[in-house]
Design a protein around this motif. Structure first.
Motif, PDB file in Angstrom:
ATOM      1  N   MET A 281       0.824  -1.204   0.000  1.00 20.10           N
ATOM      2  CA  MET A 281       0.000   0.000   0.000  1.00 20.10           C
ATOM      3  C   MET A 281       0.864   1.263   0.000  1.00 20.10           C
ATOM      4  SD  MET A 281      -2.704   1.284   2.902  1.00 20.10           S
ATOM      5  CE  MET A 281      -1.350   1.500   4.067  1.00 20.10           C
ATOM      6  N   LEU A 282       1.893   1.280   0.890  1.00 21.09           N
ATOM      7  CA  LEU A 282       2.736   2.462   0.961  1.00 21.09           C
ATOM      8  C   LEU A 282       3.569   2.638  -0.311  1.00 21.09           C
ATOM      9  CD1 LEU A 282       3.886   2.305   4.684  1.00 21.09           C
ATOM     10  CD2 LEU A 282       2.241   3.870   3.663  1.00 21.09           C
ATOM     11  N   ALA A 283       3.986   1.508  -0.890  1.00 20.35           N
ATOM     12  CA  ALA A 283       4.724   1.614  -2.155  1.00 20.35           C
ATOM     13  C   ALA A 283       3.838   2.204  -3.250  1.00 20.35           C
ATOM     14  CB  ALA A 283       5.230   0.230  -2.560  1.00 20.35           C
ATOM     15  N   ALA A 284       2.566   1.795  -3.228  1.00 18.50           N
ATOM     16  CA  ALA A 284       1.639   2.349  -4.212  1.00 18.50           C
ATOM     17  C   ALA A 284       1.424   3.838  -3.977  1.00 18.50           C
ATOM     18  CB  ALA A 284       0.310   1.590  -4.140  1.00 18.50           C
ATOM     19  N   ILE A 285       1.316   4.221  -2.689  1.00 21.47           N
ATOM     20  CA  ILE A 285       1.147   5.654  -2.382  1.00 21.47           C
ATOM     21  C   ILE A 285       2.366   6.446  -2.835  1.00 21.47           C
ATOM     22  CG2 ILE A 285       0.944   7.315  -0.495  1.00 21.47           C
ATOM     23  CD1 ILE A 285      -0.738   5.253   1.006  1.00 21.47           C
ATOM     24  N   GLY A 286       3.571   5.892  -2.523  1.00 30.54           N
ATOM     25  CA  GLY A 286       4.792   6.582  -2.929  1.00 30.54           C
ATOM     26  C   GLY A 286       4.885   6.709  -4.440  1.00 30.54           C
ATOM     27  N   HIS A 287       4.486   5.644  -5.133  1.00 32.28           N
ATOM     28  CA  HIS A 287       4.520   5.701  -6.610  1.00 32.28           C
ATOM     29  C   HIS A 287       3.541   6.741  -7.126  1.00 32.28           C
ATOM     30  CE1 HIS A 287       3.355   4.447 -10.691  1.00 32.28           C
ATOM     31  NE2 HIS A 287       4.644   4.111 -10.817  1.00 32.28           N
ATOM     32  N   ASP A 288       2.366   6.773  -6.508  1.00 30.74           N
ATOM     33  CA  ASP A 288       1.367   7.755  -6.961  1.00 30.74           C
ATOM     34  C   ASP A 288       1.790   9.180  -6.635  1.00 30.74           C
ATOM     35  OD1 ASP A 288      -0.141   5.684  -7.890  1.00 30.74           O
ATOM     36  OD2 ASP A 288      -1.486   5.581  -6.158  1.00 30.74           O
ATOM     37  N   LEU A 289       2.540   9.353  -5.498  1.00 23.56           N
ATOM     38  CA  LEU A 289       2.973  10.700  -5.141  1.00 23.56           C
ATOM     39  C   LEU A 289       4.050  11.216  -6.087  1.00 23.56           C
ATOM     40  CD1 LEU A 289       3.105  10.615  -1.229  1.00 23.56           C
ATOM     41  CD2 LEU A 289       1.559  11.962  -2.665  1.00 23.56           C
ATOM     42  N   ARG A 290       4.822  10.335  -6.655  1.00 23.45           N
ATOM     43  CA  ARG A 290       5.903  10.783  -7.531  1.00 23.45           C
ATOM     44  C   ARG A 290       5.348  11.514  -8.762  1.00 23.45           C
ATOM     45  NH1 ARG A 290       8.396   5.633  -6.109  1.00 23.45           N
ATOM     46  NH2 ARG A 290      10.328   6.019  -4.957  1.00 23.45           N
ATOM     47  N   THR A 291       4.206  11.074  -9.238  1.00 21.68           N
ATOM     48  CA  THR A 291       3.634  11.719 -10.441  1.00 21.68           C
ATOM     49  C   THR A 291       3.263  13.174 -10.186  1.00 21.68           C
ATOM     50  OG1 THR A 291       2.835   9.599 -11.251  1.00 21.68           O
ATOM     51  CG2 THR A 291       1.800  11.579 -12.163  1.00 21.68           C
ATOM     52  N   PRO A 292       2.471  13.474  -9.118  1.00 22.99           N
ATOM     53  CA  PRO A 292       2.184  14.897  -8.886  1.00 22.99           C
ATOM     54  C   PRO A 292       3.415  15.695  -8.487  1.00 22.99           C
ATOM     55  CG  PRO A 292       1.281  13.532  -7.116  1.00 22.99           C
ATOM     56  CD  PRO A 292       1.706  12.609  -8.195  1.00 22.99           C
ATOM     57  N   ILE A 293       4.374  15.054  -7.777  1.00 16.28           N
ATOM     58  CA  ILE A 293       5.587  15.788  -7.423  1.00 16.28           C
ATOM     59  C   ILE A 293       6.374  16.140  -8.683  1.00 16.28           C
ATOM     60  CG2 ILE A 293       7.843  15.555  -6.302  1.00 16.28           C
ATOM     61  CD1 ILE A 293       6.452  13.972  -4.080  1.00 16.28           C
ATOM     62  N   THR A 294       6.465  15.203  -9.602  1.00 13.48           N
ATOM     63  CA  THR A 294       7.159  15.480 -10.874  1.00 13.48           C
ATOM     64  C   THR A 294       6.437  16.575 -11.648  1.00 13.48           C
ATOM     65  OG1 THR A 294       7.903  13.183 -10.961  1.00 13.48           O
ATOM     66  CG2 THR A 294       7.989  14.447 -13.006  1.00 13.48           C
ATOM     67  N   THR A 295       5.094  16.519 -11.638  1.00 11.39           N
ATOM     68  CA  THR A 295       4.315  17.555 -12.330  1.00 11.39           C
ATOM     69  C   THR A 295       4.570  18.927 -11.719  1.00 11.39           C
ATOM     70  OG1 THR A 295       2.609  15.908 -12.836  1.00 11.39           O
ATOM     71  CG2 THR A 295       1.990  18.245 -12.987  1.00 11.39           C
ATOM     72  N   MET A 296       4.593  18.965 -10.362  1.00  8.82           N
ATOM     73  CA  MET A 296       4.855  20.240  -9.676  1.00  8.82           C
ATOM     74  C   MET A 296       6.244  20.760 -10.023  1.00  8.82           C
ATOM     75  SD  MET A 296       3.202  19.458  -5.921  1.00  8.82           S
ATOM     76  CE  MET A 296       3.852  20.982  -5.274  1.00  8.82           C
ATOM     77  N   ARG A 297       7.225  19.849 -10.124  1.00  9.26           N
ATOM     78  CA  ARG A 297       8.582  20.284 -10.442  1.00  9.26           C
ATOM     79  C   ARG A 297       8.627  20.860 -11.872  1.00  9.26           C
ATOM     80  NH1 ARG A 297      11.032  16.109  -9.134  1.00  9.26           N
ATOM     81  NH2 ARG A 297      11.989  16.787  -7.175  1.00  9.26           N
ATOM     82  N   LEU A 298       7.947  20.239 -12.786  1.00 11.33           N
ATOM     83  CA  LEU A 298       7.932  20.736 -14.163  1.00 11.33           C
ATOM     84  C   LEU A 298       7.252  22.100 -14.250  1.00 11.33           C
ATOM     85  CD1 LEU A 298       7.085  17.450 -16.109  1.00 11.33           C
ATOM     86  CD2 LEU A 298       9.293  18.650 -16.003  1.00 11.33           C
ATOM     87  N   ARG A 299       6.149  22.231 -13.570  1.00 12.61           N
ATOM     88  CA  ARG A 299       5.442  23.523 -13.623  1.00 12.61           C
ATOM     89  C   ARG A 299       6.238  24.613 -12.926  1.00 12.61           C
ATOM     90  NH1 ARG A 299      -0.863  21.637 -12.502  1.00 12.61           N
ATOM     91  NH2 ARG A 299      -1.100  20.524 -14.497  1.00 12.61           N
ATOM     92  N   THR A 300       6.972  24.211 -11.884  1.00 10.12           N
ATOM     93  CA  THR A 300       7.782  25.210 -11.174  1.00 10.12           C
ATOM     94  C   THR A 300       8.860  25.773 -12.087  1.00 10.12           C
ATOM     95  OG1 THR A 300       7.376  24.073  -9.078  1.00 10.12           O
ATOM     96  CG2 THR A 300       9.234  25.595  -9.148  1.00 10.12           C
ATOM     97  N   GLU A 301       9.364  24.937 -12.972  1.00 16.07           N
ATOM     98  CA  GLU A 301      10.420  25.395 -13.879  1.00 16.07           C
ATOM     99  C   GLU A 301       9.960  26.538 -14.797  1.00 16.07           C
ATOM    100  OE1 GLU A 301      13.474  24.574 -13.872  1.00 16.07           O
ATOM    101  OE2 GLU A 301      13.418  22.878 -12.471  1.00 16.07           O
ATOM    102  N   PHE A 302       8.649  26.663 -15.015  1.00 16.61           N
ATOM    103  CA  PHE A 302       8.128  27.714 -15.906  1.00 16.61           C
ATOM    104  C   PHE A 302       7.829  29.012 -15.170  1.00 16.61           C
ATOM    105  CE2 PHE A 302       7.110  23.793 -18.163  1.00 16.61           C
ATOM    106  CZ  PHE A 302       7.617  24.067 -19.421  1.00 16.61           C
ATOM    107  N   ILE A 303       8.082  29.059 -13.871  1.00 16.03           N
ATOM    108  CA  ILE A 303       7.850  30.301 -13.117  1.00 16.03           C
ATOM    109  C   ILE A 303       8.979  31.269 -13.429  1.00 16.03           C
ATOM    110  CG2 ILE A 303       7.691  31.300 -10.815  1.00 16.03           C
ATOM    111  CD1 ILE A 303       6.424  28.709  -9.864  1.00 16.03           C
ATOM    112  N   ALA A 304       8.595  32.473 -13.777  1.00 19.34           N
ATOM    113  CA  ALA A 304       9.599  33.465 -14.196  1.00 19.34           C
ATOM    114  C   ALA A 304      10.402  33.997 -13.026  1.00 19.34           C
ATOM    115  CB  ALA A 304       8.900  34.614 -14.928  1.00 19.34           C
ATOM    116  N   ASP A 305       9.756  34.187 -11.892  1.00 15.90           N
ATOM    117  CA  ASP A 305      10.432  34.743 -10.719  1.00 15.90           C
ATOM    118  C   ASP A 305      11.436  33.715 -10.199  1.00 15.90           C
ATOM    119  OD1 ASP A 305      11.245  35.733  -8.255  1.00 15.90           O
ATOM    120  OD2 ASP A 305       9.327  36.745  -7.931  1.00 15.90           O
TER     121      ASP A 305
END
Length: 494
Positions: A281-305
Motif C-alpha cells: 500500500m505504501l509503495a503504491a502511495i509513494g509511486h502515486d505521489l511521484r507523479t504529482p511531485i514530478t508535475t509540480m517540479r515541471l510547472r515550477t520550472e516555468f515560473i519566471a520569478d
C-alpha cells in the motif's frame, strides 16, 4: 549441570515427583509394616501355642528325671520352658520371672541363676538389652501389655485337651502360657522377640532407590518429549523476531502443544500478510505521489520569478525526500532481507573506512572477529545513520564493537551538544527533529533514528541513547543468539 538442575523441565519434574514418591512410599511402608507386624504376631502366637502343646505332651510321657533336660532342649533364642509345682499365681511376679528367664543364655541342663552369663538380649539383670537400659525395671510389669490378664485356652493333645492360660507380655510378640499337666505340675512357657527399631530395612531401601531411579528416568523422557516442541517453538519465535522466515513449525504433539503450534503458524502468516499488504500500500502511495511531485517540479520550472521558483523547488525536493525516506522506513519494517552470519566488527569497520575516505573524522576501535547472524544490509544502514548523525551534530565519531554474554554492542560517541533527557525517547519518533530550522541539509528528514531502532528491534535488540560528559553515546544492542543459532555462528566462524 547446575543450569540443568536449576532450569531444566526434567529436573523440575523430578524434584516435584521424588518428594511425592518418598511420602507415598513412607506411608505405604508404615501401612504394610503394621499389617505385617500384626500377621507376624498371629503367626508367632500360633507357633508358640503349638510348641507349648508339644512340650506338654512330651513332658507327660517323659520320666521326671529327664523333664528339665527336655525343656531346656526345647528352648530357643526367644522361648523358655520350665516346670513349677504351683499355678501362675500373681501375674506380676510370674511376668518378672519369665522376663528373667528369657534373658538367660541357652544352656541345656542349667537352671536360672542371677549371675548367669549374658543372654540373647544382654545381662540377666536387664542392664544391657533391647528391652530396656536400666536394671530390673525391664523385668517388671512395664513389659506386660497394660490391662492384660490370663485368658483360658485349650492345648490340643492326642488323648485329651489340656486346659491352659495365655497372656500377652508386651505389645510386640511377647506371650506367656501355663498349662496343668496330668501329674499335677504346671508347665510354664514364655516367648518374646525384640521388636525391630526401624522399618527401613535393606529390601525397602533398595526398592525405594530402584523406584526413584526408574521414576527419574521416566521423568527425563517425559520432560524431553514435552520440551521438544517447546524448544522448537522457542527457536521459531526467536527466528521470527530476527526477521527470519523459517516456514511453519510442525503441528504435532499433545493437544495443548499442537494448538500452540497452530496459533503460532497462524500468527506468523497474519504478520507476514499484514506487513506485505502495508508495504504494498505504501509503495503504491509513494509511486502515486511521484507523479504529482514530478508535475509540480515541471510547472515550477516555468515560473519566471527566480526566487519564487527556487523556494518552490526546495519544497518539492523536500517532499520528494520525505516520500523516499518514508518508503525506506516501510521497507525496513517489512523485514525482507534474509539473515546470515557476518563479522559485525568487519562490517562496522568498513562503514567507518568509507566515511573516512570522504574526509570525515571517524575512528574505529579494533575489536577482533565478532561473528553474528543478522541482516547485514539493514544493520549497515542503521549503523551508518547513527554515525552520520554523530558527524552531523559533532566534529568526530568514535566507534567500537564489543561482544559479551549479554550480546553485541555497537557504540558510537560524538562530541556534539547531546540531547535533553526528556527528549531522548521522543527523537525516535518518525520525522521528529530537534534542529529548529527544519532544514533538510542541517537536520535531516528525522527518520535516521527511527530506521536505526526499527532495524535493531527487528533483530530483537534496541538502540539506546545516553548523554556523556562531552557529547552523546548511541548504542545498537543486539541480543545473544540462543540454541541452534549460536551453534551455527560457531561453525561459520570456524
Amino acid at each position: 549441570m547446575n543450569r540443568f538442575w536449576a532450569k531444566s523441565l526434567a529436573a523440575q519434574i523430578i524434584w516435584f515427583m521424588l518428594p511425592i514418591l518418598l511420602l507415598a512410599q513412607s506411608i505405604g511402608f508404615l501401612v504394610t509394616a503394621d499389617d505385617r507386624a500384626a500377621e507376624l504376631r498371629e503367626i508367632a502366637l500360633d507357633e508358640f501355642v503349638v510348641r507349648s502343646a508339644t512340650a506338654a505332651q512330651l513332658v507327660d510321657t517323659t520320666p521326671s528325671a529327664y523333664q528339665d533336660t527336655l525343656l531346656n532342649a526345647m528352648a530357643t533364642n526367644y522361648s523358655r520352658f520350665w516346670l513349677s509345682p504351683d499355678g501362675p499365681g500373681d501375674l506380676e511376679a510370674w511376668s518378672r520371672d519369665a522376663w528373667h528367664r528369657l534373658h538367660l543364655p541357652l544352656r541345656q541342663g542349667t537352671s536360672a541363676t542371677p549371675d548367669a552369663p549374658s543372654g540373647p538380649w544382654g545381662s540377666g539383670d536387664g542392664s544391657d538389652n533391647e528391652w530396656g537400659t536400666t536394671g530390673s525395671p525391664v523385668l517388671e510389669s512395664t513389659n506386660r501389655t497394660k490391662d492384660a490378664d490370663w485368658q483360658p485356652i485349650e492345648l490340643d493333645s492326642l488323648d485329651r485337651p489340656t486346659p491352659a492360660q495365655i497372656v500377652h507380655l508386651d505389645d510386640n510378640y511377647g506371650a506367656g502360657l501355663v498349662a496343668r499337666l496330668s501329674d499335677g505340675l504346671w508347665l510354664n512357657a514364655a516367648y518374646a522377640k525384640p521388636p525391630k527399631k526401624f522399618i527401613w530395612t535393606s529390601p525397602s531401601t533398595v526398592s525405594l532407590a530402584i523406584t526413584a531411579i526408574m521414576l527419574s528416568a521416566l521423568a527425563v523422557l517425559v520432560a524431553r518429549r514435552i520440551a521438544r516442541p517447546i524448544r522448537r517453538l522457542t527457536a521459531a519465535v526467536e527466528s521470527l523476531g530476527r526477521g527470519e522466515q523459517n516456514g511453519r513449525i510442525p503441528e504435532e504433539g499433545p493437544d495443548d502443544i499442537r494448538r500452540t503450534a497452530i496459533a503460532f503458524n497462524q500468527m506468523r502468516e497474519r504478520l507476514t500478510r499484514f506487513l506485505a499488504d502495508r508495504t504494498t500500500m505504501l509503495a503504491a502511495i509513494g509511486h502515486d505521489l511521484r507523479t504529482p511531485i514530478t508535475t509540480m517540479r515541471l510547472r515550477t520550472e516555468f515560473i519566471a520569478d527566480t526566487e519564487v521558483r527556487a523556494r518552490l523547488l526546495d519544497t518539492v525536493n523536500e517532499m520528494q525526500a520525505i516520500t523516499d525516506a518514508t518508503l525506506e522506513l516501510t521497507q525496513e519494517q517489512s523485514v525482507d532481507e534474509p539473515t546470515r552470519p557476518v563479522d559485525v566488527a568487519a562490517l562496522v569497520e568498513s562503514i567507518c573506512e568509507d566515511l573516512a575516505d570522504l574526509g570525515r573524522d571517524v575512528h574505529f576501535a579494533e575489536s577482533g572477529v565478532i561473528p553474528y547472524r543478522c541482516r547485514p544490509e539493514a544493520l549497515r544502514r542503521a549503523t551508518r545513520n547513527l554515525i552520520e548523525n554523530a558527524l552531523r551534530y559533532g566534529d568526530r565519531a568514535q566507534v567500537s564493537v564489543t561482544s559479551s554474554p549479554a550480546g553485541v554492542d555497537i557504540a558510537i560517541e560524538d562530541n556534539g551538544p547531546g540531547i535533553p533527557d526528556k527528549e531522548i525517547e521522543r527523537v525516535f519518533l518518525p520525522f521528529v527533529r530537534l534542529e529548529a530550522s527544519r532544514n533538510v541539509r542541517t537536520g535531516g528528514i528525522g527518520l535516521g533514528l527511527s530506521i536505526a531502532r526499527t532495524v535493531a528491534r527487528a533483530h530483537g535488540g534496541d538502540v539506546i541513547l545516553s548523554n556523556v560528559p562531552h557529547g552523546l553515546r548511541a548504542v545498537i544492542h543486539l541480543p545473544p543468539i540462543p540454541g541452534e543459532f549460536a551453534k551455527t555462528e560457531a561453525s561459520d566462524a570456524a
